[in-house]
Design an enzyme around this catalytic site. Structure first.
Site, short mmCIF file in Angstrom:
data_model
loop_
_atom_site.label_atom_id
_atom_site.label_comp_id
_atom_site.label_asym_id
_atom_site.label_seq_id
_atom_site.Cartn_x
_atom_site.Cartn_y
_atom_site.Cartn_z
N ARG A 72 66.20 35.88 34.17
CA ARG A 72 67.43 35.42 34.88
C ARG A 72 66.40 34.50 36.09
NH1 ARG A 72 71.75 37.56 32.71
NH2 ARG A 72 71.53 39.75 31.88
N ASP A 130 82.15 37.81 23.98
CA ASP A 130 83.28 37.52 24.63
C ASP A 130 83.18 35.74 25.19
OD1 ASP A 130 80.94 37.23 26.36
OD2 ASP A 130 81.69 38.42 27.90
#
Length: 323
Positions: A72, A130
Site C-alpha cells: 500500500r 465486493d
C-alpha cells in the site's frame, strides 16, 4: 501502443499470479513489450520496473500470492508521488497499465489517468468479491474453499465436545465470503455487515436449537459485522447463556493464501487477456469482469462507487437450512 506494464496492489489474492501470467503472455502474443512493476504503486514511484518474458511467468499459475509483490502506498496518494510514478513510467517508455487489485487500486489509477493520461485497465483481484462489475473476483473461490475446509474440521470438534464455535471470516464491508461458508459449512447462524443480526437473535436461535436436541453449533461472523468481532460476539452471547461452552476461531489471512482453485485460475486467465485486449482497443479506466458468463468492461468510477448487493435469497437459504 508498444509497451505496457502490469502490477498488483492492495491485499493479495490467490490467482493474482495466474492473471500476471495471462497479461504477460497475451501482451507478447499481441506484439507488445511487457514490464512488471514490483510492489504496486510504491514500486512505480521508486522505479522498480523489470522487463518480463514468457519464461518470467513459467510455473506460477498454481502459486498463491503475487510474484510482483504488493504494497500500500501513502506516497501515491500525493500529487508529488504520482508525478514521480509518471516520470518512472515515461523513462521506460510505458504507455499503458494493467492493474490487478481492488477499489483502492482502481481509485488510484483513475486519478492517475486524470492527471497524466496513462490508460489503465483493471482486473478485480480481491477475495472479498465486493466489486461492482463482475460476478466473481480473482481469489474469491479459493478463499471460500479454504474457509470451508477449516470449518469442516471445526465442526468435527464442535460435535465431539458439544460446543458452540464462533468462526470469523474476512469481510469488512461484505458478507460474500460468510454466506457461502455458512451454507457450505452447515452453520446455524451467519452474521454479516449487510443485515442486522442482534445478540438477542443469536441467543434465541441457540436456545431454539437446544430445544430441538442440537448439541453443537457453528456461528459464522464476517469481520465487519455491526455487533463486533467473533471474540466480542461470543463474549456477549456468553453473558446471556453462561452455561454455553463456546470457542472462537479467527481464520484471518489464511484465506488469502494457498494455490488457487481451477475456477480462479480460469477467471484470472480470462481477465488478464481481457485487460491487454482492452488497452489495445483504446480503453481506459475500466475494469474487466465476467457477468452471466460474458466479458464486460465497467468504468472504474462505477466499480468504486456502486454497491454490489447480496442476493436476498441467501439469507432465506440460511433460515431454511438451519432448522
Amino acid at each position: 501502443m508498444k509497451k505496457i506494464a502490469v502490477f498488483t496492489s492492495g491485499g493479495d489474492s490467490p490467482g493474482m499470479n495466474a492473471c500476471v501470467r495471462a497479461v504477460v503472455r497475451s501482451a507478447i502474443f499481441n506484439g507488445l513489450e511487457i514490464y512488471g512493476i514490483k510492489r504496486g504503486y510504491n514500486g512505480m514511484i521508486k522505479g522498480e520496473i523489470i522487463k518480463l518474458e514468457s519464461s518470467s511467468v513459467s510455473n506460477i499459475i498454481q502459486r498463491g500470492g503475487t510474484i510482483l509483490k504488493s504494497a500500500r502506498s501513502k506516497d501515491f496518494m500525493t500529487k508529488e508521488g504520482r508525478q514521480q510514478a509518471y516520470e518512472q513510467l515515461k523513462k521506460h517508455g510505458i504507455e499503458g497499465l494493467v492493474a490487478i487489485g481492488g477499489d483502492g487500486t482502481f481509485t488510484g489509477a483513475n486519478i492517475f489517468y486524470e492527471e497524466f493520461g496513462i490508460p489503465t485497465i483493471g482486473a478485480p483481484g480481491t477475495i472479498d468479491n465486493d466489486l461492482y462489475g463482475t460476478d466473481y473476483t480473482i481469489g474469491y473461490d479459493t478463499a471460500v474453499n479454504t474457509a470451508i475446509y477449516a470449518i469442516d474440521k471445526i465442526r468435527d470438534t464442535a460435535d465431539s465436545h458439544e460446543r458452540v464455535f464462533f468462526v470469523e471470516v474476512m469481510g469488512r464491508d461484505s458478507g460474500y465470503i460468510a454466506i457461502p461458508c455458512a451454507v457450505g459449512g452447515g452453520a446455524e447462524i451467519v452474521m454479516i455487515p449487510e443485515t442486522k443480526t442482534s445478540i438477542e437473535k443469536v441467543v434465541e436461535a441457540l436456545r431454539l436449537g437446544w430445544s430441538r436436541s442440537k448439541t453443537s453449533f457453528i456461528v459464522i461472523v464476517a469481520e465487519g459485522d455491526e455487533e463486533g468481532s467473533a471474540v466480542e460476539i461470543a463474549a456477549k452471547v456468553q453473558k446471556e447463556i453462561p452455561q454455553m461452552d463456546a470457542r472462537v476461531t479467527i481464520l484471518g489471512h489464511v484465506q488469502r493464501g494457498g494455490a488457487p482453485t481451477a475456477s480462479d485460475r480460469m477467471l484470472a486467465s480470462q481477465l488478464g487477456i481481457a485487460c491487454v485486449e482492452g488497452l489495445i482497443q483504446g480503453r481506459s479506466c475500466e475494469m474487466a469482469g465476467i457477468i452471466n458468463a460474458e466479458l464486460v468492461y465497467t468504468p472504474f468510477i462505477e466499480t468504486i462507487t456502486k454497491v454490489k448487493a447480496l442476493n436476498p435469497n441467501y439469507s432465506r437459504m440460511i433460515d431454511i437450512l438451519s432448522v
